[in-house]
Structure formats: C-alpha cells, structure tokens
Design a protein around this motif. Structure first.
Motif, PDB file in Angstrom:
ATOM      1  N   PRO A   1      -5.022 -14.291  -0.485  1.00 48.89           N
ATOM      2  CA  PRO A   1      -6.003 -13.356  -1.052  1.00 48.89           C
ATOM      3  C   PRO A   1      -6.038 -11.996  -0.360  1.00 48.89           C
ATOM      4  N   SER A   2      -5.387 -11.880   0.792  1.00 52.84           N
ATOM      5  CA  SER A   2      -5.443 -10.608   1.522  1.00 52.84           C
ATOM      6  C   SER A   2      -4.141  -9.831   1.470  1.00 52.84           C
ATOM      7  N   LEU A   3      -3.252 -10.181   0.559  1.00 52.65           N
ATOM      8  CA  LEU A   3      -1.934  -9.543   0.554  1.00 52.65           C
ATOM      9  C   LEU A   3      -1.996  -8.043   0.290  1.00 52.65           C
ATOM     10  N   VAL A   4      -3.006  -7.615  -0.416  1.00 54.03           N
ATOM     11  CA  VAL A   4      -3.148  -6.181  -0.679  1.00 54.03           C
ATOM     12  C   VAL A   4      -4.556  -5.750  -0.311  1.00 54.03           C
ATOM     13  N   ALA A   5      -4.744  -4.462  -0.121  1.00 51.93           N
ATOM     14  CA  ALA A   5      -6.081  -3.961   0.178  1.00 51.93           C
ATOM     15  C   ALA A   5      -6.244  -2.588  -0.437  1.00 51.93           C
ATOM     16  N   ALA A   6      -7.348  -2.425  -1.163  1.00 48.89           N
ATOM     17  CA  ALA A   6      -7.603  -1.142  -1.818  1.00 48.89           C
ATOM     18  C   ALA A   6      -7.668  -0.024  -0.789  1.00 48.89           C
ATOM     19  N   PHE A   7      -8.281  -0.344   0.348  1.00 43.59           N
ATOM     20  CA  PHE A   7      -8.379   0.658   1.400  1.00 43.59           C
ATOM     21  C   PHE A   7      -6.994   1.166   1.791  1.00 43.59           C
ATOM     22  N   GLY A   8      -6.042   0.244   1.899  1.00 46.36           N
ATOM     23  CA  GLY A   8      -4.689   0.619   2.297  1.00 46.36           C
ATOM     24  C   GLY A   8      -4.031   1.544   1.280  1.00 46.36           C
TER      25      GLY A   8
ATOM     26  N   ALA B   1       0.833  -1.203   0.000  1.00 40.64           N
ATOM     27  CA  ALA B   1       0.000   0.000   0.000  1.00 40.64           C
ATOM     28  C   ALA B   1       0.868   1.253   0.000  1.00 40.64           C
ATOM     29  N   THR B   2       2.000   1.201   0.706  1.00 40.55           N
ATOM     30  CA  THR B   2       2.877   2.370   0.720  1.00 40.55           C
ATOM     31  C   THR B   2       3.474   2.608  -0.662  1.00 40.55           C
ATOM     32  N   LEU B   3       3.927   1.528  -1.301  1.00 41.77           N
ATOM     33  CA  LEU B   3       4.489   1.677  -2.648  1.00 41.77           C
ATOM     34  C   LEU B   3       3.444   2.255  -3.604  1.00 41.77           C
ATOM     35  N   ALA B   4       2.273   1.631  -3.619  1.00 42.17           N
ATOM     36  CA  ALA B   4       1.246   2.082  -4.556  1.00 42.17           C
ATOM     37  C   ALA B   4       0.740   3.473  -4.178  1.00 42.17           C
ATOM     38  N   GLY B   5       0.572   3.700  -2.886  1.00 43.47           N
ATOM     39  CA  GLY B   5       0.111   5.009  -2.439  1.00 43.47           C
ATOM     40  C   GLY B   5       1.080   6.106  -2.838  1.00 43.47           C
ATOM     41  N   PHE B   6       2.369   5.815  -2.710  1.00 48.15           N
ATOM     42  CA  PHE B   6       3.388   6.786  -3.126  1.00 48.15           C
ATOM     43  C   PHE B   6       3.285   7.069  -4.619  1.00 48.15           C
ATOM     44  N   ALA B   7       3.157   6.004  -5.398  1.00 44.02           N
ATOM     45  CA  ALA B   7       3.073   6.201  -6.840  1.00 44.02           C
ATOM     46  C   ALA B   7       1.858   7.056  -7.199  1.00 44.02           C
ATOM     47  N   PHE B   8       0.714   6.743  -6.563  1.00 43.36           N
ATOM     48  CA  PHE B   8      -0.501   7.488  -6.889  1.00 43.36           C
ATOM     49  C   PHE B   8      -0.437   8.924  -6.385  1.00 43.36           C
ATOM     50  N   ALA B   9       0.275   9.141  -5.295  1.00 55.02           N
ATOM     51  CA  ALA B   9       0.298  10.484  -4.725  1.00 55.02           C
ATOM     52  C   ALA B   9       1.324  11.382  -5.383  1.00 55.02           C
TER      53      ALA B   9
END
Lengths: 348, 309
Positions: B177-184, B121-129
């Motif tokens: 199945p829970s390795l990632v979460a959209a909320f995160g 989530a941090t990696l993806a959140g950083f990319a999106f932000a």
C-alpha cells in the motif's frame, strides 16, 4: 500520411503536440540522416516516436494512480459501503443492511457519548499540538534565518526529533511525565505543583500534545525556513527604508510572504492531528485502546480502532472513519475560507 | 532552484532570483533582516540554544535510562548521567521482543518503500512537470487531493484485502500500500519544474531519443539530488510508520515500531522501564546515526526544495 491526418482529426492536444514535435524534429534531423531517401523505416520509426510521445506521460503517471486506486480509493469507497452495514470482524461476509443507523448512533444523545468525547479530545489535542507547534516553528525559522555560528548544527539539532518514531518518542515522554518519578514533575515540584499527567484530563492531553509538538516543530521550522529564504530581499530593504522595525518586518513582510507555506503546514498538521493514534495508544500503556481510564484522551482514530478490532464491529468503525473524512473536509473548507479572506485585503 | 542537497546546504547564499530574466545582483551573503542587523544577537542564540536542548534532551535521556537499572530510572530525582547497564539491557530487550528481526524487517520495508516511491514519483513528477498531455492539470489536482485523505479511512477494507490474499503478518502487506506517495510526486514535480530545462528534454527528443532513454540519460541525472532527499524522507517516514503495521503485523513478524509497542504496551509497574527505554534507543539509533552522518544534506534538501507550494 494516413495515421497523421487521422490523429490531427481527433483534435487531441497530445496529437497536436506530437505533430509539433515532429515538425520540430524534421529540419534538425534532415542534415544528419537522409531521411527522404529511406521512407520505409522512417515512417515506422516516426510512428513509433509519435506513439511514444503520446503514450509515455500516461505510462509515467500510471503507477501512482493504479496504486492509489487499488489501495486508497477503492478501500475508501468500500469503507463507505461497510459503514451502512452491521459487519463482524470475524465473519466479514455476513453483512446486514442498516442504512444510516451507524451514523445516527454516533449522533444519538446517549449512544454517541463516546464518539463525542473522542471528537472533543481530538479537537483539543489537535489544537494544543498544532497551534503552539506552528507558532514555535515560525519563530525558530526566523531565528535560524539569521547569520549564525553553528547554524548547521542547530538545524540538525532541531530536526533530530523528526528521526524518532511515534513509539520511541511516546515511550520516552511517558517516562518523563511519570507522576511519581518523572523529570517533569521533579522540576515542577520545585515550584510546588505535581500534576497527574496520566489520570487527569487536561494534563494528559497536554502531555500527548507535547509529544506531537516535540516531534514536528523542527520539521515545520525548516519548511518555513525554505520559504523565508525565497522572500525577495528588496522587500526588506524597502521596509527598512520606510523605518519598519525588525518585528514589523517580520509581521508585515516575512509572514505575509510565506502565507501559502503557512497554509500548507496548517493543512498538513490538521490532517495529522485528526489521525492521532500511536501517541494516545502508547501513552495509555496497558489500557491503550480505551485512551485512558476514563477515555480522557481517546482520539477518533483510537475509538475507530477500538470499535473495529477489539469490539469487532467493523460497520460502526467504518462510520467513524467516514465521519473523520467529513470533519476533515469541513475543517479544510474553513481553512480555505480563512485563507481567502486573509488574502482579500492585500489584493484590494 | 535553490542549491541542491549533496553539495551541502551549509551556506544559503542568495537563492537565485525568482524570474530567470532578472540579472543576479552582486551579493555576498543572504541577509534576512535589513541592513547591518542580520547577525544573530545574544537573545537569538539563547532561544536557539534552548530549542536545541529541548530537541536533544529527550534523546540524551533515552540513552541515560537505557544504560541504567530499572530502579535507577524509577528514583526521584531521575538520573541525569548514563549508567553502566547498557549491554545488559540491550540483551534483555533483545530477548523480550524480536528486535533483531524487527530491525531487519524495518530495513527491508523502508528500503523497498523508499526505492519504489522515489522511482515512481520521479517518473510521474517528470510527466507532470515537463510533458504535455490531455488531463494533466486535472490529474495533478487529483494527486494533491489524495494527500488529504487519511490512510486510516482505507484500513478496514485493506485489512480484508490483505487477509484474503493470505498476506496477514507478511511484509508485503506493509510494503504494497505504500509503493507510491502523492507527496513524492508533488515533491519531484516541484523540483523538476525548475531544475530540468525543458530545452534539454526537447533536444533529446529531436535527437530521436525515446522516453526511456530520456528518463535514464536526462531526467535521472538531473533529479538525483532530489531523489536522494526524497528517498531519505520516505525511508524515515516508513521506518516510523505505526498504524498500519500495528494493525496488520504481529509480534512474531514485527517492524521496529510494532516490537516497541509490545515492549512498552505492558506498562504498569511490573515491567523494567530501563528495558523499555533500551528498546526505544535501539529502534531510534539507526535513524539517528543516519541523521548524524547525512543530517546536513537532509536539512539542505528540506530547506532547498521541499515546499515551494
């Protein structure tokens, strides 16, 4: 310079950005390292750099989308495919095509009775749990927003139910609602009422909604509190100067200001309510899957599970699952329209 | 960016004004109502006290029942003070369900899920932000949209995938199945959008830092408070998850929730309700202890950054 021109020719925004970065990098880098003297390594490094800048965003978001594709989207589509077949849980490879028959069966006057019952229960339990929950959360957040002694304790206290699990919370409330020796009826008998919280439809649904409400009210209150704290203070000052009472400030300033957050929690709670499974299952004790002796609190999720596992009819269960998605989309659309209609007068 | 978690949510002094340009006016305290009326009155204390009692009483009563005999729980009126049977009940509950194994399993599952969710989530959140790339907005919309899809829709094929892989009744069936979460992802994006100055990332780029270096030396340090809160939230959620573990695990290798469902699932009059409550207590206590210790930080995290949607 060949790679650079080719990249630009692609008219790729990422490439533009890479170029921009490079342009920004050059003047700053020059004084530090004499790059013009050593063109070889610099070319390689800048190419690597460019590749890094272009590719890394995709690398960073990839895990999420790969996982979602594998464990979310692919199964979702597969469920849709299954819902068009007759499939036995124990022999899932032998599928026979039914077309829309599984869905027709849900809508059928006789054969769809249990589905409609489950749908109705899901709606009533959903409304009974979501509406009071969000209203109380709103009030709690408002109170917690005052200057308070012991605020830290109060906040942790209202959040404590969030730490309990569905299973633990439901088991405790099953005890508290026990018709014979539960605390709730002991209290109520003081005023001469003794509802049967297990067997009667409305009491049972209210009891299950209570478990949901108890677990989530504090959590939602804190989310509202967060939103309330970012409401500009000037609004309150202006309202106060205009002679607005505190109640008017709450309804005219606070609530409109945090409307997006309210919508967010409404959507999340609705999704949660549509999926209610553990509470009705465990509330029923030994007869769990049927959702009460007369299905009086069987939810859609419970019905889906009963069809898929105990009854082994995966195709029909899949049809119920997809119906749930369609219903959710419908509710979502309605909520969206309501939100838009409510916003319109404010802007106009 | 409101004050972030670890420093304590205690005093929500004026949150920074929305626009970065606005000069911070001199205020001492956050004032919710207007003027001098912002102190809570007796009614507010009464209502909040009531809410606290309603929140905490079922937890207290679980303890009362767990320390009683079955007969004591089933008398009317029910007991309101703890009895002396706690250890006896704990050992009985331990025998009836694999509670020790269940606690260990839940810790492993929730730990793995929390770690991986926070990382991705941090990696993806950083990319999106903070990063610009083609399709960013479309992909972000997709992330938010996935939050609305009920996981139960995927359960039937997922069950087949897991059994085909031979993972039925194994912990990885719950973890994967829970390795990632959209909320995160959304949570981290919202946080980093405000907490991480874009100039910092660009400066690192200018200095020639590659992406991993930037992640390690710039993003992680800034994101640490939000990562801690997200980790806690995901841990709690995963610990309390019921549906999928219930479908895919058995009583031989349960998580706490699955074990609890077995203790309580018998129902009827033949089982000892005190032991059921003991199970509920044992399953909840670890998280309650975490809440007692870190409660302020969790609350602070939720109120600070959770939903600026």
């Amino acid at each position: 310079m060949a790679p650079s021109t080719r990249a630009a020719a692609e008219d790729d925004s990422a490439a533009h950005q890479a170029a921009a970065h490079q342009a920004a990098a050059r003047p700053a880098a020059k004084p530090l390292t004499d790059t013009s003297a050593t063109p070889g390594p610099r070319g390689l490094r800048s190419r690597l750099h460019r590749f890094d800048v272009r590719a890394s965003p995709y690398v960073f978001v990839a895990p999420f989308f790969l996982c979602f594709a594998a464990f979310g989207l692919f199964p979702l589509v597969w469920t849709g495919w299954l819902s068009l077949h007759r499939v036995d849980l124990l022999d899932p490879d032998a599928m026979s095509w039914l077309g829309l028959d599984n869905y027709a069966r849900l809508l059928d006057a006789d054969r769809g009775e249990q589905f409609r019952n489950a749908l109705g229960n899901t709606v009533t339990i959903g409304v009974l749990s979501t509406v009071p929950q969000l209203l109380m959360a709103l009030g709690l957040a408002h109170l917690l927003n005052y200057r308070l002694r012991g605020r830290g304790f109060l906040r942790v206290a209202v959040l404590a139910p969030y730490a309990t699990s569905i299973a633990a919370a439901t088991l405790v409330f099953v005890q508290l609602f026990n018709p014979d020796y539960g605390l709730v009826n002991w209290f109520l008998s003081l005023v001469g009422v003794r509802p049967d919280w297990y067997a009667d439809t409305w009491p049972a649904q209210i009891a299950i909604s209570t478990v949901v409400t108890w677990r989530w009210t504090g959590y939602n209150a804190l989310i509202y509190l967060a939103a309330m704290q970012s409401v500009p203070k000037d609004l309150y000052e202006a309202a106060s100067l205009d002679g607005a009472s505190r109640w008017q400030q709450f309804t005219r300033v606070t609530v409109p200001s945090i409307r997006p957050t309210i919508l967010f929690t409404a959507v999340v709670s609705t999704i949660g309510a549509t999926q209610l499974f553990g509470e009705p299952l465990l509330f029923g004790g030994g007869v769990g899957v049927s959702g009460g002796s007369a299905h009086q609190y069987q939810t859609l999720a419970l019905y889906m599970y009963e069809l898929g596992w105990p009854s082994r009819q995966l195709g029909r269960a899949a049809a119920v699952a997809w119906s749930m998605l369609l219903i959710l989309l419908l509710i979502g659309a309605v909520q969206y329209l309501i939100a838009r209609r409510n916003r319109a007068p404010q802007e106009g | 960016m409101a004050a972030t978690a670890p420093t304590g949510p205690a005093v929500p002094t004026a949150p920074t004004p929305a626009g970065p340009a606005a000069p911070p006016p001199p205020r001492r305290r956050f004032r919710p109502g207007a003027g001098d009326q912002d102190k809570a009155g007796p009614l507010a204390y009464l209502l909040l006290g009531l809410a606290a009692v309603v929140s905490l009483f079922p937890l207290y009563w679980t303890f009362v029942a767990a320390s009683s005999t079955g007969e004591r729980v089933a008398q009317s009126p029910p007991p309101l003070v703890p009895g002396g049977e706690l250890w006896h009940n704990v050992s009985t509950a331990w025998e009836q369900a694999e509670l020790g194994k269940a606690l260990l399993n839940s810790t492993v599952v929730a730990g793995c899920v929390a770690l991986s969710t926070v990382l991705f989530a941090t990696l993806a959140g950083f990319a999106f932000a903070k990063l610009r790339f083609r399709g960013r907005n479309a992909l972000l919309t997709l992330v938010v949209a996935t939050m609305t899809v009920p996981p139960q829709l995927s359960v039937i094929p997922l069950y087949r995938i897991i059994t085909d892989l031979g993972w039925g009744n194994q912990l990885q069936a719950v973890i994967l199945p829970s390795l990632v979460a959209a909320f995160g992802v959304f949570f981290m994006r919202q946080f980093l959008l405000e907490a991480l100055p874009t100039e910092l990332v660009e400066a690192a780029r200018v200095d020639g830092a590659h992406s991993l270096r930037i992640i390690w030396h710039v993003v992680f340090p800034v994101a640490r408070p939000a990562m801690a809160v997200l980790g806690m939230l995901v841990f709690v959620q995963s610990w309390n998850d019921f549906f999928w573990p219930f479908v895919v695990l058995t009583q031989q290798n349960p998580t706490v929730q699955v074990a609890l469902s077995a203790i309580g699932g018998g129902s009827g009059h033949d089982i000892n309700q005190a032991v059921v409550m003991t199970g509920a207590l044992v399953g909840t206590l670890p998280l309650l202890l975490v809440f007692a210790v870190l409660g302020k930080h969790i609350v602070g995290g939720i109120t600070a950054g959770a939903v600026k949607s």
